[in-house]
Design a protein around this motif. Sequence first.
Motif, mmCIF file in Angstrom:
data_model
loop_
_atom_site.group_PDB
_atom_site.id
_atom_site.type_symbol
_atom_site.label_atom_id
_atom_site.label_comp_id
_atom_site.label_asym_id
_atom_site.label_seq_id
_atom_site.Cartn_x
_atom_site.Cartn_y
_atom_site.Cartn_z
ATOM 1 N N MET A 108 -15.148 64.201 -34.451
ATOM 2 C CA MET A 108 -16.335 63.926 -33.689
ATOM 3 C C MET A 108 -17.510 63.782 -34.665
ATOM 4 O O MET A 108 -17.645 64.557 -35.595
ATOM 5 N N LYS A 143 -21.692 63.453 -35.096
ATOM 6 C CA LYS A 143 -23.027 63.610 -34.525
ATOM 7 C C LYS A 143 -24.038 63.336 -35.629
ATOM 8 O O LYS A 143 -23.729 63.441 -36.801
ATOM 9 N N SER A 188 -31.913 60.944 -41.252
ATOM 10 C CA SER A 188 -30.780 61.155 -40.362
ATOM 11 C C SER A 188 -29.486 61.008 -41.145
ATOM 12 O O SER A 188 -29.309 60.048 -41.889
ATOM 13 N N ASP A 232 -14.626 70.652 -31.890
ATOM 14 C CA ASP A 232 -15.669 70.330 -30.919
ATOM 15 C C ASP A 232 -16.405 71.606 -30.498
ATOM 16 O O ASP A 232 -16.334 72.021 -29.356
ATOM 17 N N SER A 266 -20.140 73.133 -30.557
ATOM 18 C CA SER A 266 -21.545 72.818 -30.814
ATOM 19 C C SER A 266 -22.309 74.001 -31.396
ATOM 20 O O SER A 266 -23.385 73.818 -31.966
ATOM 21 N N LEU A 315 -22.916 73.521 -35.040
ATOM 22 C CA LEU A 315 -23.987 72.564 -35.295
ATOM 23 C C LEU A 315 -25.352 73.218 -35.118
ATOM 24 O O LEU A 315 -26.269 72.955 -35.898
#
Length: 72
Positions: A1, A3, A11, A19, A21, A24
């Motif tokens: 994944m 992001k 960025s 997965d 979060s 993150l």
Amino acid sequence: MVKMITFKNKSIPVYLAYDHSEYLEMLNAKLGEMSLQFDFYKKWKRIKSVELIRDVAILKYTDGTKLYLEVS
């Protein structure tokens, strides 16, 4: 994944192995702590991508070197 994360107006794609979060969010918190360190800010300009595996972020530079950062 994959992001995207934005830090200091740049960025960078973050590749998540799992997965989750919360890892993150921990990376965002760690980058906030390190935002006042001038040396890290200079290094951040050369980062191409970030790979996040659980609580370790692998920052990959444009020249191929890597920096391992514990985010917990």
